[in-house]
Design a protein around this motif. Structure first.
Motif, PDB file in Angstrom:
ATOM      1  N   ASN A 161       0.847  -1.188   0.000  1.00 50.71           N
ATOM      2  CA  ASN A 161       0.000   0.000   0.000  1.00 50.71           C
ATOM      3  C   ASN A 161       0.886   1.244   0.000  1.00 50.71           C
ATOM      4  O   ASN A 161       0.667   2.184   0.751  1.00 50.71           O
ATOM      5  CB  ASN A 161      -0.937   0.005   1.205  1.00 50.71           C
ATOM      6  N   ARG A 162       1.898   1.210  -0.855  1.00 48.19           N
ATOM      7  CA  ARG A 162       2.843   2.328  -0.955  1.00 48.19           C
ATOM      8  C   ARG A 162       2.247   3.418  -1.832  1.00 48.19           C
ATOM      9  O   ARG A 162       1.792   3.158  -2.955  1.00 48.19           O
ATOM     10  CB  ARG A 162       4.164   1.841  -1.550  1.00 48.19           C
ATOM     11  N   PHE A 163       2.258   4.644  -1.325  1.00 50.69           N
ATOM     12  CA  PHE A 163       1.682   5.758  -2.056  1.00 50.69           C
ATOM     13  C   PHE A 163       2.724   6.395  -2.966  1.00 50.69           C
ATOM     14  O   PHE A 163       3.873   6.585  -2.581  1.00 50.69           O
ATOM     15  CB  PHE A 163       1.120   6.802  -1.090  1.00 50.69           C
ATOM     16  N   LEU A 164       2.275   6.708  -4.185  1.00 50.44           N
ATOM     17  CA  LEU A 164       3.135   7.352  -5.170  1.00 50.44           C
ATOM     18  C   LEU A 164       2.532   8.684  -5.590  1.00 50.44           C
ATOM     19  O   LEU A 164       1.311   8.808  -5.745  1.00 50.44           O
ATOM     20  CB  LEU A 164       3.288   6.469  -6.408  1.00 50.44           C
ATOM     21  N   LEU A 165       3.398   9.651  -5.801  1.00 53.45           N
ATOM     22  CA  LEU A 165       3.002  10.928  -6.381  1.00 53.45           C
ATOM     23  C   LEU A 165       3.158  10.817  -7.892  1.00 53.45           C
ATOM     24  O   LEU A 165       4.186  10.334  -8.393  1.00 53.45           O
ATOM     25  CB  LEU A 165       3.898  12.043  -5.836  1.00 53.45           C
ATOM     26  N   ALA A 166       2.140  11.222  -8.645  1.00 55.90           N
ATOM     27  CA  ALA A 166       2.181  11.054 -10.094  1.00 55.90           C
ATOM     28  C   ALA A 166       1.468  12.206 -10.788  1.00 55.90           C
ATOM     29  O   ALA A 166       0.644  12.915 -10.197  1.00 55.90           O
ATOM     30  CB  ALA A 166       1.538   9.724 -10.496  1.00 55.90           C
ATOM     31  N   ALA A 167       1.792  12.377 -12.044  1.00 54.59           N
ATOM     32  CA  ALA A 167       1.156  13.385 -12.896  1.00 54.59           C
ATOM     33  C   ALA A 167       1.324  12.952 -14.343  1.00 54.59           C
ATOM     34  O   ALA A 167       2.141  12.074 -14.656  1.00 54.59           O
ATOM     35  CB  ALA A 167       1.777  14.759 -12.664  1.00 54.59           C
ATOM     36  N   SER A 168       0.573  13.588 -15.227  1.00 57.78           N
ATOM     37  CA  SER A 168       0.694  13.266 -16.651  1.00 57.78           C
ATOM     38  C   SER A 168       1.939  13.952 -17.224  1.00 57.78           C
ATOM     39  O   SER A 168       2.366  15.007 -16.736  1.00 57.78           O
ATOM     40  CB  SER A 168      -0.548  13.736 -17.403  1.00 57.78           C
ATOM     41  N   PRO A 169       2.518  13.388 -18.276  1.00 56.01           N
ATOM     42  CA  PRO A 169       3.663  14.044 -18.916  1.00 56.01           C
ATOM     43  C   PRO A 169       3.324  15.452 -19.403  1.00 56.01           C
ATOM     44  O   PRO A 169       4.153  16.369 -19.312  1.00 56.01           O
ATOM     45  CB  PRO A 169       3.996  13.115 -20.086  1.00 56.01           C
ATOM     46  N   GLN A 170       2.105  15.646 -19.904  1.00 56.82           N
ATOM     47  CA  GLN A 170       1.700  16.977 -20.393  1.00 56.82           C
ATOM     48  C   GLN A 170       1.647  17.981 -19.254  1.00 56.82           C
ATOM     49  O   GLN A 170       2.041  19.146 -19.414  1.00 56.82           O
ATOM     50  CB  GLN A 170       0.347  16.886 -21.099  1.00 56.82           C
ATOM     51  N   TYR A 171       1.113  17.545 -18.089  1.00 53.21           N
ATOM     52  CA  TYR A 171       1.063  18.461 -16.942  1.00 53.21           C
ATOM     53  C   TYR A 171       2.469  18.873 -16.536  1.00 53.21           C
ATOM     54  O   TYR A 171       2.734  20.054 -16.275  1.00 53.21           O
ATOM     55  CB  TYR A 171       0.342  17.783 -15.772  1.00 53.21           C
ATOM     56  N   LEU A 172       3.390  17.925 -16.474  1.00 51.23           N
ATOM     57  CA  LEU A 172       4.756  18.226 -16.054  1.00 51.23           C
ATOM     58  C   LEU A 172       5.464  19.118 -17.067  1.00 51.23           C
ATOM     59  O   LEU A 172       6.259  19.986 -16.694  1.00 51.23           O
ATOM     60  CB  LEU A 172       5.527  16.926 -15.851  1.00 51.23           C
ATOM     61  N   ALA A 173       5.179  18.909 -18.350  1.00 53.05           N
ATOM     62  CA  ALA A 173       5.786  19.752 -19.376  1.00 53.05           C
ATOM     63  C   ALA A 173       5.320  21.201 -19.237  1.00 53.05           C
ATOM     64  O   ALA A 173       6.082  22.145 -19.491  1.00 53.05           O
ATOM     65  CB  ALA A 173       5.441  19.219 -20.769  1.00 53.05           C
ATOM     66  N   GLN A 174       4.075  21.376 -18.810  1.00 53.34           N
ATOM     67  CA  GLN A 174       3.522  22.726 -18.693  1.00 53.34           C
ATOM     68  C   GLN A 174       3.887  23.395 -17.373  1.00 53.34           C
ATOM     69  O   GLN A 174       4.169  24.605 -17.337  1.00 53.34           O
ATOM     70  CB  GLN A 174       1.999  22.679 -18.842  1.00 53.34           C
TER      71      GLN A 174
END
Length: 311
Positions: A161-174
């Motif tokens: 039950n390890r939590f990860l922080l994530a986002a879409s590549p497009q969000y990170l590019a912007q």
């Protein structure tokens, strides 16, 4: 007087706090429920329920009486189901409680296959983050994340039950890629609402754990909706790896590693567990469900008391 039926009526009234609710459950008039319980009270010579025009609740002696009655009726149900062990096909209603996100993303697809294999088992699935007590709540199986066990509960590990922080590549590019806890404050968060409160993100620096005031862009108690918003480039999401895994594998989301730890729980989570009472495992419908779910979703040997029923 049918004492067994009277006891069943009493148990249902105690659980629903309503004569009409119990009547609907048994498909009989509320007057029949009330009359049977009154007959039981007359036989025992005590008042089991305190009744007013608006409420009904157990008296103190009623609560003491019902505790062993509840256990006895549960054992009677188990004995009745055990008689069916000679049947070639397990049957009956299987009651499952699971965390909503895990239930929607992983459990329900597995249960579709299970239903095809065991069509005589009726699945009654309740998706909730709320606490459950397997015996009291008449739940056969529960799926929860946690550490502290209930008494007499077998806990079999399904996943980390390890939590990860994530986002879409497009969000990170912007918006850029966060590296530190301070960087997170410049981003938008997709936050999960638990059964009692909003689940705020926690970060740990040299001074210890602290709540992170990341401004929210979207809030929901549905993990699938949070993931969908992340895939639409709306913000950062912090969810268990088991929920994010397929999106990370397809490249729709990217996992982020910060210089300092980020989680939703300062104490961490031990894992996701399939929980059941040892005595219930002998019931065919429970046994086949446990082994099926472990084969599809789980890993690791059974551990008595390895996790609790906390959501």
């Amino acid at each position: 007087m049918d004492k067994l039926r009277a006891l069943q009526y009493l148990l249902k009234v105690a659980d629903t706090l309503s004569f009409s609710g119990a009547a609907r459950a048994f498909g009989v008039p509320a007057s029949s429920i009330s009359r049977r319980i009154a007959d039981l009270e007359a036989e025992l010579g005590v008042e089991l329920l305190h009744r007013t025009t608006r409420t009904v609740r157990l008296t103190e002696i009623g609560a003491l009486y019902l505790e062993p009655v509840r256990a006895g009726l549960a054992q009677l149900d188990d004995a009745t189901e055990l008689v069916g062990r000679c049947s070639r096909t397990p049957s009956g209603t299987l009651r499952i409680s699971a965390m909503p996100s895990y239930g929607q993303l992983l459990l329900m697809p597995a249960l579709q296959e299970f239903s095809a294999l065991y069509p005589d088992i009726v699945l009654d699935v309740h998706l909730s983050d709320g606490l459950v007590e397997l015996g009291r709540d008449q739940i056969d199986l529960a799926i929860r994340g946690g550490r502290q066990p209930q008494d007499r509960v077998v806990a079999r590990r399904l996943d980390d039950n390890r939590f990860l922080l994530a986002a879409s590549p497009q969000y990170l590019a912007q918006h850029g890629r966060p590296r530190t806890l301070a960087d997170l404050l410049q981003h938008k968060a997709l936050l999960y609402r638990g059964p009692h409160a909003l689940i705020r993100w926690q970060g740990r620096d040299e001074e210890g754990w602290r709540e992170l005031a990341v401004p929210p862009a979207f809030i929901s108690n549905d993990g699938a909706s949070l993931i969908a918003m992340a895939c639409q480039h709306r913000g950062l999401v912090l969810l268990p790896e088991w929920g994010l895994r397929p999106y990370l594998q397809r490249g729709e989301l990217v996992a982020l590693e910060l210089e300092q730890p980020v989680s939703v729980n300062r104490g961490g989570e031990a894992g996701i567990y399939l929980l059941y009472l040892q005595a219930r495992y002998q019931v065919p419908k429970v046994r086949v469900a446990v082994e099926f779910l472990m084969s599809r979703l789980g890993a690791g040997p059974p551990r008595d008391g390895a996790a609790g029923a906390a959501g």
